[in-house]
Design a protein around this motif. Structure first.
Motif, PDB file in Angstrom:
ATOM      1  N   UNK A  35      17.529  40.337 -19.934  1.00 63.77           N
ATOM      2  CA  UNK A  35      18.430  41.473 -20.140  1.00 63.77           C
ATOM      3  C   UNK A  35      19.723  41.056 -20.838  1.00 63.77           C
ATOM      4  N   UNK A  36      19.603  40.110 -21.751  1.00 63.33           N
ATOM      5  CA  UNK A  36      20.783  39.568 -22.426  1.00 63.33           C
ATOM      6  C   UNK A  36      21.234  40.408 -23.611  1.00 63.33           C
ATOM      7  N   UNK A  37      20.397  41.305 -24.096  1.00 61.72           N
ATOM      8  CA  UNK A  37      20.744  42.095 -25.275  1.00 61.72           C
ATOM      9  C   UNK A  37      20.871  43.569 -24.919  1.00 61.72           C
ATOM     10  N   UNK A  38      21.558  44.295 -25.769  1.00 64.13           N
ATOM     11  CA  UNK A  38      21.702  45.734 -25.559  1.00 64.13           C
ATOM     12  C   UNK A  38      20.351  46.425 -25.579  1.00 64.13           C
ATOM     13  N   UNK A  39      19.463  45.979 -26.475  1.00 67.71           N
ATOM     14  CA  UNK A  39      18.149  46.594 -26.566  1.00 67.71           C
ATOM     15  C   UNK A  39      17.333  46.418 -25.306  1.00 67.71           C
ATOM     16  N   UNK A  40      17.404  45.231 -24.696  1.00 63.07           N
ATOM     17  CA  UNK A  40      16.646  44.982 -23.467  1.00 63.07           C
ATOM     18  C   UNK A  40      17.185  45.820 -22.314  1.00 63.07           C
ATOM     19  N   UNK A  41      18.509  45.901 -22.209  1.00 64.54           N
ATOM     20  CA  UNK A  41      19.099  46.734 -21.166  1.00 64.54           C
ATOM     21  C   UNK A  41      18.734  48.204 -21.370  1.00 64.54           C
ATOM     22  N   UNK A  42      18.775  48.633 -22.624  1.00 58.47           N
ATOM     23  CA  UNK A  42      18.390  50.015 -22.919  1.00 58.47           C
ATOM     24  C   UNK A  42      16.939  50.264 -22.540  1.00 58.47           C
TER      25      UNK A  42
END
Length: 450
Positions: A366-373
Motif C-alpha cells: 500500500x505504498x502508492x496512491x493507486x494501491x491505496x485507492x
C-alpha cells in the motif's frame, strides 16, 4: 584480516495500519478520500455498480463495450488520452462482474483540470457510431486472438461449465453477443447506468488545497444516487460432477489444465482463512502444488490457485500448463495434494509463511496512491468496513494450523469440480478416462461461444 562488519540484527517488522479515510457527501454521491502528504500523484476512481453480472442476457458484453468506448472521449476518435496528457494525467478503467471502474491518475497540482476532463468523458462522451463499431470489432478480434492461447481458452470455459445465466458467458459477452450490440444499445446502457448514476468517488494522494466536495460535484453533477443492489446466487450448470472437458487442439504438445468449482460469495467467507489455505495449496512459490508439479515431477513451469469471490457467488480455480504426456498424471497429482491438505493439514513452516507473506509486505503493498485507492475500491464494491485491511492483517495474525486445515475441508470440493483441459483430444482422452475422475467429453473450441 576481513573488514566486513557483522550483519545487523533485524528488528520486529513495523505493524502496518491502513490510513483512515474521510467521507464527504456531494450531490447524489459520496467521496471517499485518503490524504497522503507529499504524494505528488493523485489517484481518482469512480466506482459504479454497472458490472457484467447485472447485464440483460440479450445485451451481454455491453458494459465491456461501453468501458472501451469511453476512451474515445467527449470528442470521439480516441480524443481522451491526448486531452488528459496536457495535464500529465492518465485514464484508468476496469470492468468486472460487480463493478464499472473509471478514473484518472494525475499530478496533485493539476487535479482540478484533470477531474473536469474525466467527468466530461464519463458523463457526456461522444459515443459516435463509428467509434462504437470500431471498438466492438476490436473486442471481437481480441477475443479470438486471446482465445488462441490455451490457458485463456480453458479459463474462459469455466463459466459455462459451472453456471447458467450471465456467468455462463465470458465477461466480454463473447464474439457472437458482441457483434449483436448496436450503437443505440451502447448509448442506452450508458445513459441508464453510467451518466445518470452518481456512484462513489475514491480520491487518494496529497490533498493539500483540494476541495473534495467541489471535485465530487464536478464528477457527480446532477446524477442520482446509486440504486440498491440485489444479490441473488446464480443457478448451477447441469451435468454430472466431477467431470472432464477436453477442448480439442489437435497436435498440441502442451495441455492447459484448469480445475474449477463453485465457491461462496465474498461476504460469506473468512478471507484470511480462505486465502491462507489457498496460499499453502497453490498461491506461493513454495506451495504444495508448485513443489509437486514443478519441483518434484518437472511437469510445469508453474501452477497456481485462487478464489474469485464475487458479491453473489464465487469460483475456486487451479490452473497450470504441462507437457501433453503428463496431463492425466498432473490431474491426479493435483487431486492428491488437495486430499493431503484436507487430511493432514499444514505444517508450522507453512503457517508462518502464510502469515508473513500477508502481513510483513503490507507497507510495500500500500505504498502508492493507486494501491491505496484499489483497497478503497474493494471496500466500496463489497460493502466492507473502512478498516477492512486492518481486519485482514489481524485475521492473518490469528491464523492457526487448524484454521487452514478446516478451511481446506470446508471450501475445497474436488468432488464438485470440472476439469477443463485444452490440448490434443486424440492423445488425451484415453489417459484422462483411465484416471476415473469423471466422464470425459470433447468439445471443439470454435463452437463454445457460437
Amino acid at each position: 584480516m576481513s573488514n566486513l562488519q557483522p550483519r545487523p540484527v533485524l528488528g520486529e517488522p513495523a505493524r502496518y495500519t491502513f490510513p483512515k479515510p474521510q467521507r464527504v457527501k456531494a450531490g447524489g454521491g459520496t467521496v471517499v478520500a485518503i490524504d497522503i502528504p507529499g504524494q505528488p500523484y493523485v489517484a481518482v476512481r469512480l466506482v459504479q455498480t454497472a458490472g457484467g453480472a447485472g447485464e440483460p442476457l440479450e445485451h451481454m458484453g455491453v458494459a465491456t463495450l461501453v468501458n472501451e468506448v469511453l476512451e474515445d472521449g467527449f470528442d470521439g476518435n480516441s480524443s481522451l488520452a491526448p486531452a488528459l496528457e496536457r495535464y500529465g494525467a492518465e485514464w484508468v478503467s476496469r470492468i468486472g462482474w460487480d463493478s464499472f471502474i473509471t478514473g484518472v491518475d494525475a499530478p496533485a497540482n493539476r487535479i482540478k483540470d484533470a477531474v473536469s476532463l474525466f467527468a466530461a468523458a464519463v458523463r457526456t462522451p461522444a459515443l459516435r457510431t463509428e467509434d462504437v463499431v470500431r471498438r466492438r470489432d476490436q473486442l471481437v478480434e481480441r477475443f479470438w486472438l486471446e482465445a488462441s492461447v490455451a490457458s485463456t481458452l480453458a479459463a474462459r470455459t469455466i463459466g459455462g461449465q459451472l453456471f447458467t445465466g450471465r456467468y455462463a458467458t465470458p465477461l466480454s459477452g463473447g464474439p457472437v453477443h458482441q457483434q449483436e450490440l448496436t450503437p443505440e444499445t451502447v448509448r442506452r446502457f450508458h445513459a441508464d447506468n453510467i451518466a445518470s448514476v452518481a456512484g462513489t468517488l475514491v480520491v487518494v494522494g496529497d490533498l493539500t488545497g483540494v476541495d473534495l466536495e467541489e471535485i465530487g460535484r464536478t464528477v457527480f453533477g446532477d446524477a442520482a444516487p446509486a440504486p440498491q443492489r440485489r444479490t441473488v446466487a446464480p443457478e448451477g450448470a447441469p451435468g454430472e460432477l466431477p467431470r472432464v472437458v477436453v477442448l480439442d487442439r489437435p497436435g498440441s504438445v502442451q495441455s492447459a489444465i484448469v480445475l474449477a468449482h463453485r465457491a461462496p460469495a465474498r461476504a460469506e467467507v473468512d478471507l484470511p482463512k480462505v486465502e491462507g489455505m489457498s496460499d499453502v495449496l497453490g498461491g506461493m512459490f513454495t506451495s504444495r502444488l508448485n513443489m509437486e508439479l514443478r519441483e518434484r515431477l518437472g511437469y510445469t513451469y508453474g501452477v497456481g490457485c485462487r478464489f474469485d469471490l464475487r458479491r453473489d457467488s464465487g469460483v475456486f480455480v487451479i490452473s497450470t500448463q504441462v507437457e501433453a504426456p503428463t496431463t492425466a498424471h498432473s490431474v491426479t497429482a493435483t487431486l492428491e495434494q488437495i486430499r493431503k491438505l484436507q487430511d493432514e493439514g499444514v505444517t508450522e513452516s507453512e503457517l508462518n509463511a502464510v502469515r508473513e507473506s500477508n502481513t510483513v509486505g503490507m507497507p510495500v503493498s500500500y505504498a502508492t496512491a493507486g494501491r491505496l485507492a484499489g483497497a478503497l475500491v474493494e471496500s466500496v464494491v463489497h460493502d466492507l468496513p473502512e478498516d477492512h485491511v486492518d481486519r485482514l492483517r489481524a485475521g492473518f495474525d490469528r491464523l492457526t494450523a487448524d484454521d487452514l486445515r478446516d478451511s481446506a475441508r470446508e471450501y475445497l470440493h474436488p468432488q464438485e469440480a470440472v476439469v477443463i483441459v485444452a490440448g490434443d483430444a486424440e492423445s488425451l482422452r484415453g489417459p484422462l478416462e483411465e484416471t476415473g475422475v469423471g466422464p470425459v467429453t470433447v468439445r471443439d473450441p470454435e463452437t463454445l461461444w457460437t
